[in-house]
Design a protein around this motif. Structure first.
Motif, PDB file in Angstrom:
ATOM      1  N   GLU A  45      98.281 -88.204 -48.995  1.00 32.48           N
ATOM      2  CA  GLU A  45      99.384 -87.334 -48.570  1.00 32.48           C
ATOM      3  C   GLU A  45      98.858 -85.993 -48.063  1.00 32.48           C
ATOM      4  OE1 GLU A  45     101.902 -87.253 -52.024  1.00 32.48           O
ATOM      5  OE2 GLU A  45     102.846 -89.160 -51.501  1.00 32.48           O
ATOM      6  N   ARG A  46      97.871 -85.435 -48.757  1.00 33.95           N
ATOM      7  CA  ARG A  46      97.272 -84.172 -48.329  1.00 33.95           C
ATOM      8  C   ARG A  46      96.564 -84.344 -46.985  1.00 33.95           C
ATOM      9  NH1 ARG A  46      95.997 -80.224 -52.588  1.00 33.95           N
ATOM     10  NH2 ARG A  46      97.101 -80.852 -54.452  1.00 33.95           N
ATOM     11  N   PHE A  47      95.872 -85.464 -46.819  1.00 39.66           N
ATOM     12  CA  PHE A  47      95.158 -85.746 -45.583  1.00 39.66           C
ATOM     13  C   PHE A  47      96.148 -85.840 -44.422  1.00 39.66           C
ATOM     14  CE2 PHE A  47      92.469 -87.857 -42.542  1.00 39.66           C
ATOM     15  CZ  PHE A  47      91.180 -87.494 -42.889  1.00 39.66           C
ATOM     16  N   LYS A  48      97.241 -86.554 -44.631  1.00 38.77           N
ATOM     17  CA  LYS A  48      98.254 -86.723 -43.583  1.00 38.77           C
ATOM     18  C   LYS A  48      98.906 -85.379 -43.237  1.00 38.77           C
ATOM     19  CE  LYS A  48     100.757 -89.126 -40.755  1.00 38.77           C
ATOM     20  NZ  LYS A  48     100.166 -89.661 -39.533  1.00 38.77           N
ATOM     21  N   LYS A  49      99.125 -84.542 -44.235  1.00 41.31           N
ATOM     22  CA  LYS A  49      99.722 -83.224 -43.982  1.00 41.31           C
ATOM     23  C   LYS A  49      98.766 -82.344 -43.174  1.00 41.31           C
ATOM     24  CE  LYS A  49     102.027 -79.398 -46.239  1.00 41.31           C
ATOM     25  NZ  LYS A  49     102.444 -78.797 -47.498  1.00 41.31           N
ATOM     26  N   ALA A  50      97.472 -82.422 -43.486  1.00 40.75           N
ATOM     27  CA  ALA A  50      96.472 -81.616 -42.787  1.00 40.75           C
ATOM     28  C   ALA A  50      96.210 -82.134 -41.372  1.00 40.75           C
ATOM     29  CB  ALA A  50      95.172 -81.582 -43.585  1.00 40.75           C
ATOM     30  N   PHE A  51      96.301 -83.459 -41.202  1.00 41.90           N
ATOM     31  CA  PHE A  51      96.015 -84.089 -39.904  1.00 41.90           C
ATOM     32  C   PHE A  51      97.152 -85.059 -39.555  1.00 41.90           C
ATOM     33  CE2 PHE A  51      91.978 -83.176 -42.069  1.00 41.90           C
ATOM     34  CZ  PHE A  51      91.428 -82.285 -41.159  1.00 41.90           C
ATOM     35  N   PRO A  52      98.302 -84.530 -39.153  1.00 45.50           N
ATOM     36  CA  PRO A  52      99.495 -85.369 -38.941  1.00 45.50           C
ATOM     37  C   PRO A  52      99.352 -86.451 -37.878  1.00 45.50           C
ATOM     38  CG  PRO A  52      99.909 -83.092 -38.263  1.00 45.50           C
ATOM     39  CD  PRO A  52      98.554 -83.127 -38.889  1.00 45.50           C
ATOM     40  N   ASP A  53      98.465 -86.292 -36.929  1.00 47.05           N
ATOM     41  CA  ASP A  53      98.310 -87.293 -35.873  1.00 47.05           C
ATOM     42  C   ASP A  53      97.320 -88.394 -36.241  1.00 47.05           C
ATOM     43  OD1 ASP A  53     100.115 -85.921 -34.301  1.00 47.05           O
ATOM     44  OD2 ASP A  53      98.557 -84.732 -33.327  1.00 47.05           O
ATOM     45  N   PHE A  54      96.707 -88.298 -37.404  1.00 51.03           N
ATOM     46  CA  PHE A  54      95.692 -89.255 -37.823  1.00 51.03           C
ATOM     47  C   PHE A  54      96.345 -90.581 -38.234  1.00 51.03           C
ATOM     48  CE2 PHE A  54      92.799 -91.159 -40.905  1.00 51.03           C
ATOM     49  CZ  PHE A  54      91.631 -91.178 -40.164  1.00 51.03           C
ATOM     50  N   ASP A  55      95.749 -91.697 -37.803  1.00 46.18           N
ATOM     51  CA  ASP A  55      96.241 -93.034 -38.164  1.00 46.18           C
ATOM     52  C   ASP A  55      95.769 -93.373 -39.582  1.00 46.18           C
ATOM     53  OD1 ASP A  55      97.051 -95.644 -38.411  1.00 46.18           O
ATOM     54  OD2 ASP A  55      95.794 -96.406 -36.778  1.00 46.18           O
ATOM     55  N   MET A  56      96.661 -93.314 -40.525  1.00 50.79           N
ATOM     56  CA  MET A  56      96.333 -93.521 -41.934  1.00 50.79           C
ATOM     57  C   MET A  56      95.980 -94.964 -42.272  1.00 50.79           C
ATOM     58  SD  MET A  56      96.485 -90.516 -43.158  1.00 50.79           S
ATOM     59  CE  MET A  56      96.553 -90.699 -44.926  1.00 50.79           C
ATOM     60  N   ASN A  57      96.206 -95.894 -41.369  1.00 52.67           N
ATOM     61  CA  ASN A  57      95.890 -97.297 -41.648  1.00 52.67           C
ATOM     62  C   ASN A  57      94.410 -97.515 -41.932  1.00 52.67           C
ATOM     63  OD1 ASN A  57      98.492 -98.423 -41.492  1.00 52.67           O
ATOM     64  ND2 ASN A  57      98.400 -98.282 -39.259  1.00 52.67           N
ATOM     65  N   ILE A  58      93.560 -96.620 -41.495  1.00 51.40           N
ATOM     66  CA  ILE A  58      92.133 -96.763 -41.744  1.00 51.40           C
ATOM     67  C   ILE A  58      91.811 -96.746 -43.245  1.00 51.40           C
ATOM     68  CG2 ILE A  58      91.471 -94.342 -41.611  1.00 51.40           C
ATOM     69  CD1 ILE A  58      89.056 -95.428 -39.845  1.00 51.40           C
ATOM     70  N   PHE A  59      92.655 -96.106 -44.041  1.00 53.47           N
ATOM     71  CA  PHE A  59      92.446 -96.087 -45.487  1.00 53.47           C
ATOM     72  C   PHE A  59      92.575 -97.484 -46.093  1.00 53.47           C
ATOM     73  CE2 PHE A  59      93.331 -91.492 -45.167  1.00 53.47           C
ATOM     74  CZ  PHE A  59      92.329 -91.018 -45.979  1.00 53.47           C
ATOM     75  N   PHE A  60      93.283 -98.362 -45.406  1.00 50.38           N
ATOM     76  CA  PHE A  60      93.540 -99.696 -45.945  1.00 50.38           C
ATOM     77  C   PHE A  60      92.658-100.767 -45.324  1.00 50.38           C
ATOM     78  CE2 PHE A  60      97.380 -97.091 -46.163  1.00 50.38           C
ATOM     79  CZ  PHE A  60      97.527 -97.042 -47.543  1.00 50.38           C
ATOM     80  N   ALA A  61      91.849-100.402 -44.357  1.00 50.44           N
ATOM     81  CA  ALA A  61      90.949-101.355 -43.697  1.00 50.44           C
ATOM     82  C   ALA A  61      89.671-101.488 -44.525  1.00 50.44           C
ATOM     83  CB  ALA A  61      90.616-100.876 -42.295  1.00 50.44           C
ATOM     84  N   LYS A  62      89.156-102.654 -44.606  1.00 48.27           N
ATOM     85  CA  LYS A  62      87.888-102.892 -45.331  1.00 48.27           C
ATOM     86  C   LYS A  62      86.899-103.560 -44.438  1.00 48.27           C
ATOM     87  CE  LYS A  62      88.179-101.254 -49.419  1.00 48.27           C
ATOM     88  NZ  LYS A  62      87.245-100.488 -50.111  1.00 48.27           N
TER      89      LYS A  62
END
Length: 62
Positions: A45-62
């Motif tokens: 949540e902090r990461f998304k707030k700091a970088f709103p345009d970032f694709d958060m799906n990378i956190f779930f990729a392995k």
């Protein structure tokens, strides 16, 4: 998480600066970046707030 190091470097931040931007300790940030600890929901949540345009799906990729 190698991509985190590349992302941080692309923004021109040190690990300390990135931790400050996210409002967390440098130690915690480095543990996540070096894949010693999984990011919590709070971290993401902090990461998304700091970088709103970032694709958060990378956190779930392995």
């Amino acid at each position: 998480m190698e991509w985190m190091k590349k992302f941080r470097s692309s923004k021109g931040f040190t690990a300390s600066e990135m931790a400050d931007k996210l409002g967390i300790s440098k130690s915690l940030y480095e543990k996540i970046e070096y894949d010693d600890r999984q990011p919590s929901r709070n971290f993401m949540e902090r990461f998304k707030k700091a970088f709103p345009d970032f694709d958060m799906n990378i956190f779930f990729a392995k």
